[in-house]
Design an enzyme around this catalytic site. Structure first.
Site, PDB file in Angstrom:
ATOM      1  N   SER A   1      28.998  30.722  41.910  1.00  0.00           N
ATOM      2  CA  SER A   1      29.550  30.322  43.214  1.00  0.00           C
ATOM      3  C   SER A   1      28.785  31.245  44.229  1.00  0.00           C
ATOM      4  O   SER A   1      28.458  30.967  45.109  1.00  0.00           O
ATOM      5  CB  SER A   1      31.000  30.299  43.122  1.00  0.00           C
TER       6      SER A   1
ATOM      7  N   GLY B   1      27.591  32.685  48.599  1.00  0.00           N
ATOM      8  CA  GLY B   1      27.939  34.125  48.960  1.00  0.00           C
ATOM      9  C   GLY B   1      29.371  34.423  48.657  1.00  0.00           C
ATOM     10  O   GLY B   1      30.242  33.817  48.038  1.00  0.00           O
TER      11      GLY B   1
ATOM     12  N   GLU C   1      37.954  43.584  43.074  1.00  0.00           N
ATOM     13  CA  GLU C   1      36.893  44.201  42.062  1.00  0.00           C
ATOM     14  C   GLU C   1      36.199  43.032  41.376  1.00  0.00           C
ATOM     15  O   GLU C   1      35.122  42.994  41.092  1.00  0.00           O
ATOM     16  CB  GLU C   1      37.538  44.801  40.947  1.00  0.00           C
TER      17      GLU C   1
ATOM     18  N   ARG D   1      35.413  40.039  42.572  1.00  0.00           N
ATOM     19  CA  ARG D   1      34.188  39.752  43.659  1.00  0.00           C
ATOM     20  C   ARG D   1      33.118  40.724  43.567  1.00  0.00           C
ATOM     21  O   ARG D   1      31.807  40.269  43.566  1.00  0.00           O
ATOM     22  CB  ARG D   1      34.827  39.331  45.038  1.00  0.00           C
TER      23      ARG D   1
ATOM     24  N   ASN E   1      46.472  40.783  42.709  1.00  0.00           N
ATOM     25  CA  ASN E   1      46.374  40.122  41.492  1.00  0.00           C
ATOM     26  C   ASN E   1      47.426  39.255  41.112  1.00  0.00           C
ATOM     27  O   ASN E   1      47.307  38.101  40.349  1.00  0.00           O
ATOM     28  CB  ASN E   1      46.272  41.268  40.464  1.00  0.00           C
TER      29      ASN E   1
END
Length: 295
Positions: free
Chosen positions: A65, A70, A93, A95, A127
Site C-alpha cells: 500500500s 505513500g 513503528e 508504518r 496500538n
C-alpha cells in the site's frame, strides 16, 4: 497518578497530542502545519514499545500500500536522548518498517517533546485503539506503566479508555506459564482462551488440548471448570469427615451465598476460622473484588 488533566488529555488518544491530522500522501507534505519529512535512517525504534510482534503478511500488505500510495498518516517521534541527529519512535513503528521495505527514503513525521511516561502511554493507546497489540503485549504494557510510573488499574482504565475489568483481566494473563504466553503471542491461542487458562489447574496441558482439538473459548472454559471441580472433589475425599456445622453457621453461609451469588463456605473454629468464596470466571472474581473495595 492523580493528574486529571493528564488523564483527560491522553485518554483521547493520539489526536489529543498531535491534533486531528488528516491523511496525507508521502509526496505531498504541507508546510507550516507541524508535519515534517525525515530520512528513515534518522528514526530508531523505541525499546519501550509494547508491540513486539509484527505479522509478516500484514506488514507485506502495508508495504504494498505504501509503495503504491505513500504513507497516509504521519509517524509520531520524539528527539533521541542519546543522539542529536536521531529521533525515537513514539507511535507508528509498523508504518516506519513498511516504508523501509517499500524503499522510501523519507517519511512524514510529527516531532513532539514527550517524556518516557507519555511516550509509553501514547504507544499503548495507539496500538490498543488500532487493535494492533496481542493480549500479552497489552498486558505487559499495562504492567510497565504500573511498575515504572505508579499507575493503578483505575488510572489505566481511564487513560486507555477501557473498563477496569478489561484491564484487570488483561493483567492476569502475565500469570500464565511462559510457553502458554508464547502460544498467545504466536496466535495459537486467543485472549479468550488465555483467560480461561488462568484458573486452570494445569494450564499447559489444557493449552495443548485446546490447540490440538481446535476448541472454542466456551469449550475451553468448560474444561477448565471441570478440572477445578475434579480437584475440589479429590481434595474433599482425602480429608477426614468434618463435624456437622451448626444451624447458625449454615444460615450465615446461605445468607452470604445469596448476597454474592457464589458458593460461600465458613470454617469456624474455637479461635477464629476462615471464609471460602468459590468462583468460576474472572468476571465473578472481579465483581467480588469491587464489592470488597467499595466498602
Amino acid at each position: 497518578m492523580n493528574d486529571k488533566n493528564t488523564n483527560s488529555r491522553l485518554g483521547r488518544g493520539l489526536a489529543a497530542l498531535i491534533g486531528d491530522v488528516p491523511p496525507i500522501e508521502a509526496t505531498r507534505v504541507p508546510s507550516g502545519d507541524g508535519i515534517r519529512r525525515l530520512p528513515v535512517e534518522f528514526i530508531v525504534a523505541s525499546p519501550n514499545n509494547p508491540r513486539r510482534h509484527f505479522a509478516p503478511e500484514e506488514l507485506e500488505d502495508l508495504t504494498n500500500s505504501i509503495r503504491e500510495k505513500g504513507v497516509m498518516q504521519p509517524i509520531l517521534v520524539r528527539p533521541s536522548a542519546v543522539d542529536p541527529d536521531q529521533y525515537e519512535l513514539v507511535a507508528g513503528e509498523r508504518r516506519w518498517r513498511a516504508a523501509q521495505r517499500a524503499g522510501l527514503h523519507e517519511v512524514p513525521v510529527i516531532i513532539r517533546e514527550v517524556d518516557d511516561r507519555e511516550a509509553l502511554e501514547l504507544a499503548i493507546i495507539e496500538n490498543v485503539q488500532r487493535s494492533d497489540l496481542n493480549s500479552l503485549e497489552e498486558s505487559k504494557g499495562y504492567d510497565q506503566l504500573m511498575q515504572q510510573f505508579g499507575y493503578t488499574q483505575a488510572d489505566l482504565a481511564q487513560v486507555i479508555g477501557k473498563s477496569r475489568s478489561h484491564v484487570a483481566n488483561t493483567l492476569r494473563l502475565m500469570k500464565l506459564p511462559a510457553n502458554v504466553q508464547q502460544y498467545v503471542t504466536d496466535g495459537a491461542l486467543s485472549a479468550g482462551h488465555a483467560r480461561a487458562l488462568i484458573t486452570a489447574t494445569n494450564p499447559e496441558a489444557l493449552a495443548r488440548r485446546i490447540i490440538d482439538g481446535g476448541l472454542s473459548v466456551r469449550e475451553a472454559e468448560n474444561l477448565a471448570q471441570k478440572q477445578a471441580q475434579a480437584n475440589d472433589d479429590v481434595g474433599h475425599s482425602t480429608k477426614a469427615a468434618k463435624a456437622a456445622k451448626d444451624a447458625d453457621t449454615l444460615a450465615l453461609e446461605k445468607s452470604l451465598s445469596d448476597l454474592l451469588g457464589l458458593k460461600v463456605a465458613i470454617d469456624h473454629k474455637e479461635r477464629g476460622g476462615k471464609i471460602e468464596i468459590k468462583y468460576r470466571t474472572l468476571e465473578q472474581l472481579d465483581d467480588v473484588c469491587q464489592r470488597l473495595q467499595s466498602r
